[in-house]
Design a protein around this motif. Structure first.
Motif, PDB file in Angstrom:
ATOM      1  N   ALA A  23      35.276  39.227  -7.175  1.00  0.00           N
ATOM      2  CA  ALA A  23      34.475  38.195  -7.856  1.00  0.00           C
ATOM      3  C   ALA A  23      33.244  38.781  -8.560  1.00  0.00           C
ATOM      4  O   ALA A  23      32.500  38.052  -9.218  1.00  0.00           O
ATOM      5  N   VAL A  24      33.048  40.094  -8.424  1.00  0.00           N
ATOM      6  CA  VAL A  24      31.848  40.700  -9.029  1.00  0.00           C
ATOM      7  C   VAL A  24      32.105  41.035 -10.499  1.00  0.00           C
ATOM      8  O   VAL A  24      33.128  41.617 -10.838  1.00  0.00           O
ATOM      9  N   ASP A  25      31.143  40.659 -11.346  1.00  0.00           N
ATOM     10  CA  ASP A  25      31.155  41.079 -12.743  1.00  0.00           C
ATOM     11  C   ASP A  25      30.315  42.356 -12.780  1.00  0.00           C
ATOM     12  O   ASP A  25      29.089  42.315 -12.773  1.00  0.00           O
ATOM     13  N   VAL A  26      31.017  43.513 -12.791  1.00  0.00           N
ATOM     14  CA  VAL A  26      30.342  44.800 -12.578  1.00  0.00           C
ATOM     15  C   VAL A  26      29.235  45.039 -13.614  1.00  0.00           C
ATOM     16  O   VAL A  26      28.101  45.372 -13.257  1.00  0.00           O
ATOM     17  N   ALA A  27      29.554  44.820 -14.900  1.00  0.00           N
ATOM     18  CA  ALA A  27      28.565  45.115 -15.945  1.00  0.00           C
ATOM     19  C   ALA A  27      27.314  44.264 -15.741  1.00  0.00           C
ATOM     20  O   ALA A  27      26.187  44.761 -15.777  1.00  0.00           O
ATOM     21  N   LYS A  28      27.523  42.977 -15.494  1.00  0.00           N
ATOM     22  CA  LYS A  28      26.401  42.051 -15.329  1.00  0.00           C
ATOM     23  C   LYS A  28      25.580  42.412 -14.087  1.00  0.00           C
ATOM     24  O   LYS A  28      24.343  42.384 -14.100  1.00  0.00           O
ATOM     25  N   SER A  29      26.264  42.755 -13.009  1.00  0.00           N
ATOM     26  CA  SER A  29      25.531  42.981 -11.763  1.00  0.00           C
ATOM     27  C   SER A  29      24.738  44.283 -11.826  1.00  0.00           C
ATOM     28  O   SER A  29      23.763  44.458 -11.100  1.00  0.00           O
TER      29      SER A  29
END
Ligand SMILES: Cc1cc2nc3c(=O)[nH]c(=O)nc-3n(C[C@H](O)[C@H](O)[C@H](O)COP(=O)(O)O)c2cc1C
Length: 341
Positions: free
Chosen positions: A70-76
């Motif tokens: 569920a993680v948006d890597v770029a955003k996080s």
């Protein structure tokens, strides 16, 4: 996965879910839980071995961002170091007051794995595992199923429930906004769902056909009855066990739960970077970035020193909305009372 008893002891890492509590709960036929987050895999494995003979006990694990679908890597990753540096500055007066040093931002981010891979290897010996903080990929569910482990996922919305069922979960823990401690919102940047528990149970019931347990604000036999009437196979209780003889809740936490009669709890990211519910204190006036587990690593020295100094202003005092109804006594008595609905 079948729930033979109406009560589950919700996992509570950081002390409360002691081995003594798991043993006492399991001895009643209810499902006990160990909190496997923020411990080494070796320690969790040893804890499990010491409680296994008492009855059914599950192990709860924190899903790290690297394994969380569920993680948006770029955003996080955006501005992570800068946000942490700014938050660290805000923590300094609290650290100074307690006479502790804070880790640097680099040190706080040095190990974000929570010994995840080693825990998954150890899990072959655990009949029941539950995940919180995220949703691993379907291959991980398959891998655990190969060793006959039943896998649960804590969800906070109907959408998370559907995804968890699709990935292969055997059961869900449906956690309402009333819950004490961390909310298991799968996207660390996500805004927590506000539907109250009974409505959330209905929403989940409408979209999945696997068993689910309800969690959040369950304090009395009537509350247990109500969540079962909304389709839950069992009721998971956390705050209701915090003051039991066997819980490992620290002395300051116990004292504040018994003496803060305001009845007020609030959600905050300040303790770890993830949203949690606590009694209200001064540290909660700060705004922490949604950067887990680094925010946790930055605040650990402050929280530990505050507990040691019995200073309620700057540590987590996790409590669900029903905390005024938490009772003292043995866990066996309380579990039997809760199950008497
Ligand atoms: C002190 C404390 C620690 C917690 N730690 C965990 C944890 O390690 N893993 C987890 O999945 N949930 C954790 N939770 C949430 C509980 O498992 C459960 O969802 C919650 O306690 C239910 O709400 P209630 O406190 O109103 O009973 C914690 C809750 C509390 C109060």
């Amino acid at each position: 996965m079948e729930f033979r008893h109406p009560i589950v002891a919700a996992p509570m890492a950081g002390g409360p879910s002691s081995n003594e509590l798991a043993r006492a709960v399991a001895s009643t036929g209810a499902l006990g839980f160990l909190g496997g987050g923020n411990k080494t895999a070796a320690r969790v494995a040893e804890d499990y071995r010491s409680v296994a003979a008492s009855g059914d006990v599950g192990v709860n694990l924190f899903v790290p961002d690297a394994a969380n679908t569920a993680v948006d890597v770029a955003k996080s990753q955006q501005g992570r170091a800068e946000k942490l540096a700014a938050f660290r500055e805000e923590l300094l007066p609290f650290a100074q007051r307690l006479g502790v040093e804070l880790p640097t931002v680099e040190q706080a981010g040095a190990d974000v794995s929570d010994d995840w891979e080693a825990k998954l290897e150890a899990a072959v010996e655990w009949p029941i595992v539950s995940f919180t903080f995220g949703l691993p990929g379907p291959e991980l569910f398959q891998r655990l199923h190969e060793s006959n482990t039943d896998v649960g996922v804590t969800v906070t919305s109907a959408a998370e429930a559907r995804n968890a069922a699709d990935h292969g979960a055997d059961f869900l823990v449906v956690q309402g906004p009333e819950a004490g401690g961390h909310r298991s919102v799968h996207d660390p940047l996500g805004v927590p769902e506000t539907l109250e528990l009974a409505e959330l149970l209905d929403a989940v019931h409408a979209v999945v056909d696997i068993p689910f347990v309800a969690a959040g604000g369950i304090m009395t036999p009537e509350d247990v009855h109500k969540v079962r009437a909304h389709g839950a196979s069992a009721a998971a209780v956390g705050t209701a066990l915090l003051l039991t003889d066997e819980a490992g809740s620290n002395a300051l936490h116990r004292y504040m739960l018994r003496t803060d009669r305001s009845g007020i709890t609030q959600l905050t990211r300040v303790f770890s970077g993830r949203v949690s519910r606590s009694l209200v204190n001064e540290l909660m006036s700060l705004d922490a970035p949604a950067v887990y587990p680094e925010v946790n690593a930055l605040t650990v020295p402050i929280k530990r020193a505050a507990i040691e100094a019995r200073d309620p202003r700057s540590t987590h005092l996790f409590a669900g909305t029903g905390y005024l109804q938490a009772r003292t006594g043995s866990a066996v008595e309380i579990i039997e009372w809760l199950a008497s609905s």
